[in-house]
Design an enzyme around this catalytic site. Structure first.
Site, short mmCIF file in Angstrom:
data_model
loop_
_atom_site.label_atom_id
_atom_site.label_comp_id
_atom_site.label_asym_id
_atom_site.label_seq_id
_atom_site.Cartn_x
_atom_site.Cartn_y
_atom_site.Cartn_z
N HIS A 66 0.37 -1.20 -0.24
CA HIS A 66 0.13 0.16 -0.05
C HIS A 66 0.88 1.09 -0.31
O HIS A 66 0.28 2.42 -0.33
CB HIS A 66 -1.04 0.37 1.40
CG HIS A 66 -0.36 -0.19 2.67
ND1 HIS A 66 0.86 -1.11 2.75
CD2 HIS A 66 -0.19 1.16 3.74
CE1 HIS A 66 0.65 -0.42 4.38
NE2 HIS A 66 0.67 1.08 4.67
N LYS A 71 9.30 -1.77 2.98
CA LYS A 71 10.68 -2.61 4.46
C LYS A 71 10.56 -3.95 5.16
O LYS A 71 9.42 -3.90 5.45
CB LYS A 71 10.81 -0.96 5.10
CG LYS A 71 11.89 -0.72 5.84
CD LYS A 71 12.32 0.55 4.96
CE LYS A 71 13.76 0.50 5.34
NZ LYS A 71 14.66 -0.88 5.57
N LYS A 95 4.01 -2.54 11.99
CA LYS A 95 4.93 -1.86 12.02
C LYS A 95 5.03 0.26 11.89
O LYS A 95 5.44 0.67 12.33
CB LYS A 95 5.84 -2.23 12.99
CG LYS A 95 7.45 -2.00 13.40
CD LYS A 95 8.69 -2.53 13.38
CE LYS A 95 7.61 -4.03 13.25
NZ LYS A 95 9.10 -5.08 13.33
N LYS A 107 9.57 -8.72 5.02
CA LYS A 107 11.20 -9.22 5.24
C LYS A 107 12.01 -10.15 4.42
O LYS A 107 11.00 -10.84 3.20
CB LYS A 107 11.07 -9.53 6.36
CG LYS A 107 10.67 -9.83 7.26
CD LYS A 107 11.67 -9.04 8.51
CE LYS A 107 12.19 -9.59 9.51
NZ LYS A 107 12.56 -8.03 10.56
N SER A 364 15.82 3.91 10.55
CA SER A 364 16.13 3.42 8.56
C SER A 364 15.55 4.15 7.94
O SER A 364 15.78 4.16 6.82
CB SER A 364 16.14 1.93 8.52
OG SER A 364 16.00 0.84 8.90
P1 NAD Z 1 20.82 -10.54 16.79
O1 NAD Z 1 21.59 -11.69 15.98
O2 NAD Z 1 22.07 -9.58 17.11
O3 NAD Z 1 20.96 -11.43 18.56
C1 NAD Z 1 19.96 -12.35 18.81
C2 NAD Z 1 21.13 -12.98 19.85
O4 NAD Z 1 19.76 -13.73 20.80
C3 NAD Z 1 22.25 -13.38 19.58
O5 NAD Z 1 23.22 -12.91 21.05
C4 NAD Z 1 21.60 -14.71 20.33
O6 NAD Z 1 23.06 -15.22 20.76
C5 NAD Z 1 20.17 -14.54 20.43
N1 NAD Z 1 20.25 -16.14 21.34
C6 NAD Z 1 19.76 -16.62 20.04
N2 NAD Z 1 18.74 -17.71 20.07
C7 NAD Z 1 18.87 -17.72 21.04
C8 NAD Z 1 18.14 -18.30 22.36
N3 NAD Z 1 17.55 -19.61 21.99
N4 NAD Z 1 17.53 -18.41 23.84
C9 NAD Z 1 17.92 -17.40 23.79
N5 NAD Z 1 19.18 -16.34 23.64
C10 NAD Z 1 19.35 -17.14 21.65
O7 NAD Z 1 19.66 -9.95 16.05
P2 NAD Z 1 19.22 -8.94 16.84
O8 NAD Z 1 19.24 -7.51 15.55
O9 NAD Z 1 19.23 -8.34 17.84
O10 NAD Z 1 17.03 -9.86 16.84
C11 NAD Z 1 17.27 -9.81 17.76
C12 NAD Z 1 14.79 -9.46 17.79
O11 NAD Z 1 14.77 -8.21 17.44
C13 NAD Z 1 14.94 -10.41 16.49
O12 NAD Z 1 12.59 -11.11 16.62
C14 NAD Z 1 14.53 -9.59 14.89
O13 NAD Z 1 13.06 -9.89 14.56
C15 NAD Z 1 14.05 -8.34 16.31
N6 NAD Z 1 14.27 -6.88 15.55
C16 NAD Z 1 15.78 -6.71 15.43
C17 NAD Z 1 16.04 -5.46 14.75
C18 NAD Z 1 17.35 -4.25 14.00
O14 NAD Z 1 17.23 -3.58 14.16
N7 NAD Z 1 18.43 -5.55 14.36
C19 NAD Z 1 14.76 -4.27 13.88
C20 NAD Z 1 13.29 -4.81 14.91
C21 NAD Z 1 13.08 -6.34 15.15
#
Ligand code: NAD
Length: 476
Positions: A66, A71, A95, A107, A364
């Site tokens: 839309h 993104k 979001k 995504k 972003s």
């Molecule tokens: P990342 O890879 O930097 O960090 C994820 C962390 O979780 C790592 O330290 C990993 O070791 C840990 N992990 C993985 N499996 C695990 C488990 N079973 N139990 C405990 N810890 C575990 O990822 P991120 O970018 O920090 O993203 C984390 C979440 O945030 C995701 O759901 C992602 O979709 C969401 N998110 C991220 C962003 C962003 O800007 N990076 C933005 C919006 C949402």
């Protein structure tokens, strides 16, 4: 993922969506149009690594166009699958609508364990995946703009941007094809920590809302709150760091892949992060009490629980045991639809993912605008602002001296007042404003209706209404 008797992540998102649309009066068919995922592209490609061809599977899903570009981040994880990518794309639509970032939802994901490959190998894999998406316009500054997610960061975004530029040498806006890049490669200051910073601002907004605090049973503000964080990656680390360093919170528990650590006195967030990067986990961390089954700490006593790793971690099997009064969903989809119901019945307040982690897409958006305008925020105004402030300060000091009053402006005030806003200050101010306004729009619905909706449903109501308005304006 939760127990087998629970809906998939995609179905969980739909259940939450349906709960909200049941309270709305959308024209026939529009509800379905908003809910469905427009398209998901699956690609399998080979990369020659370690003397043999290895085949990888990747996805890019577009939930709603839309608004364009669409993104959404790109995730590197062995658990990536079509259901997950589609659920995450849908969340991106809601979001972006909630925080008024002018994008549709998308995504991407690649089934790969990044820890299994060295940097050169990862670059080859990332560039090849990017190539497959770029040639089909699924990475493009006007149509589809990825960002980092789990398992990816600014390094991968820089490779993707470079790959796009190699394939589109005359596109002057090429660098805007992806966000979350390093600052020396077209990124923006404050993007790396933006999602964690957004989690902090979301909590500030919540703890300013007296009615919200009452619903969660809090009598005092953030200072001294006991917090447990799951996942000390990009989002979890920054959220925990800011909350402990700036807001007086105590991070009493950290859960990682290989277990959890707990210390009632509070853990040193930077120290734990450093330990993880050197030792690949928390299991051998010298301080605190250790829990081999880290997920058990989700049920430990604390005030605020921050799941910041992956989806489905709070499910029907453990929701009843959660002791936190407040859950802030820093990760996407950490609470299943089944657990959501149990927690609502218990009176636990959940700050939903579509709002809680929207800081990333907000900054972003700023980065994309910066790339399209080809100029750093603040570059034109900063010096002029400082000169004008200097004039005011000089005049005040002159008046004070001439009239014999003898007032002195404190050096601290002068230092802060004279400094013009640079890119980082502007990004933080824009992010704070976005998080506050979005909170207000959700809270108005949350507290204003007489049918007792929860905060997640309120967020969906606001977001869906905005997406619907956009479709209506288009005549669809
Ligand atoms: P990342 O890879 O930097 O960090 C994820 C962390 O979780 C790592 O330290 C990993 O070791 C840990 N992990 C993985 N499996 C695990 C488990 N079973 N139990 C405990 N810890 C575990 O990822 P991120 O970018 O920090 O993203 C984390 C979440 O945030 C995701 O759901 C992602 O979709 C969401 N998110 C991220 C962003 C962003 O800007 N990076 C933005 C919006 C949402």
């Amino acid at each position: 993922m939760g127990p087998a008797n629970e809906p998939s992540f995609r179905d969980s998102v739909d259940i939450m969506f349906n709960r909200a649309v049941a309270l709305m009066d959308l024209p026939p068919g529009l509800e379905e149009k908003i809910r469905v995922c427009n398209a998901t592209y699956t690609v399998r490609f080979g990369v020659r690594l370690r003397g043999q061809i290895q085949t990888f599977t990747g996805y890019r899903s577009v939930h709603s166009e839309h608004m364009e570009p669409v993104k959404g981040g790109i995730r590197f994880s062995m658990a990536v699958n079509q259901d997950e990518v589609e659920a995450l794309a849908a969340l991106m639509t809601y979001k972006c609508a909630l925080v008024e970032a002018p994008f549709g939802g998308s995504k991407g994901g690649l089934c790969v364990d990044p820890r299994e490959y060295d940097e050169n190998e990862l670059e080859m894999i990332t560039r090849r995946f990017a190539y497959e998406l770029i040639k089909r316009d699924m990475i493009n500054p006007a149509q589809n703009v990825p960002a980092p997610d789990m398992g990816t960061g600014e390094r991968e975004m820089a490779w993707i941007a470079d790959q796009y530029k190699r394939m589109n040498t005359t596109d002057i806006n090429g660098v805007a094809c992806v966000t979350g890049k390093p600052t020396h490669a077209g990124g923006i200051q404050g993007r790396t920590e933006a999602t964690g910073r957004g989690v902090q601002y979301a909590l500030h907004a919540f703890f300013r809302d007296k009615e919200g605090m009452k619903k969660a049973g809090f009598k005092s503000g953030l200072d001294g709150k006991r917090v447990i964080v799951q996942g000390l990656g990009n989002v979890g680390f920054h959220a925990a760091k800011f909350l402990s360093e700036e807001d007086g919170c105590k991070i009493i528990g950290i859960i990682e892949r290989d277990g959890g650590i707990y210390d009632e006195k509070g853990l040193d967030v930077e120290g734990v992060r450093e330990w993880i990067s050197k030792h690949d986990g928390v299991a051998t961390y010298p301080n605190g009490t250790h829990e081999t089954d880290g997920a058990k700490l989700l049920e430990a006593d604390c005030d605020i629980l921050i799941p910041a790793a992956l989806e489905g971690v709070i499910h029907k099997g453990n929701a009843a045991g959660v002791k936190a009064q407040l859950i802030i969903e820093a990760a996407n989809g950490p609470v299943t639809a089944g657990a959501d119901e149990i927690l609502r019945d218990k009176g636990v307040v959940i700050i939903p993912d579509m709002y809680a982690n929207a800081g990333g897409v907000t900054v972003s958006y700023f980065e994309w605008v910066k790339n399209l305008s080809h100029i750093r925020f603040g570059r034109m105004q900063r010096r002029q602002e400082e000169t004008r402030h200097q004039l005011v300060v000089d005049e005040l000091e002159r008046l004070s001296a001439d009239s014999g009053i003898g007032w002195q402006l404190s050096p601290n005030f002068k230092e802060k007042y004279l400094r013009g806003a640079g890119e980082l200050e502007l990004v933080r101010s824009g992010l704070d404003d976005t998080m506050q306004s979005a909170y207000q729009s959700m809270a108005t619905v949350w507290h204003g209706r007489d049918d007792n909706v929860d905060l997640r449903t309120a967020a969906y109501l606001v977001a869906i209404e905005k997406v619907a308005a956009s479709y209506r304006a288009k005549g669809l």
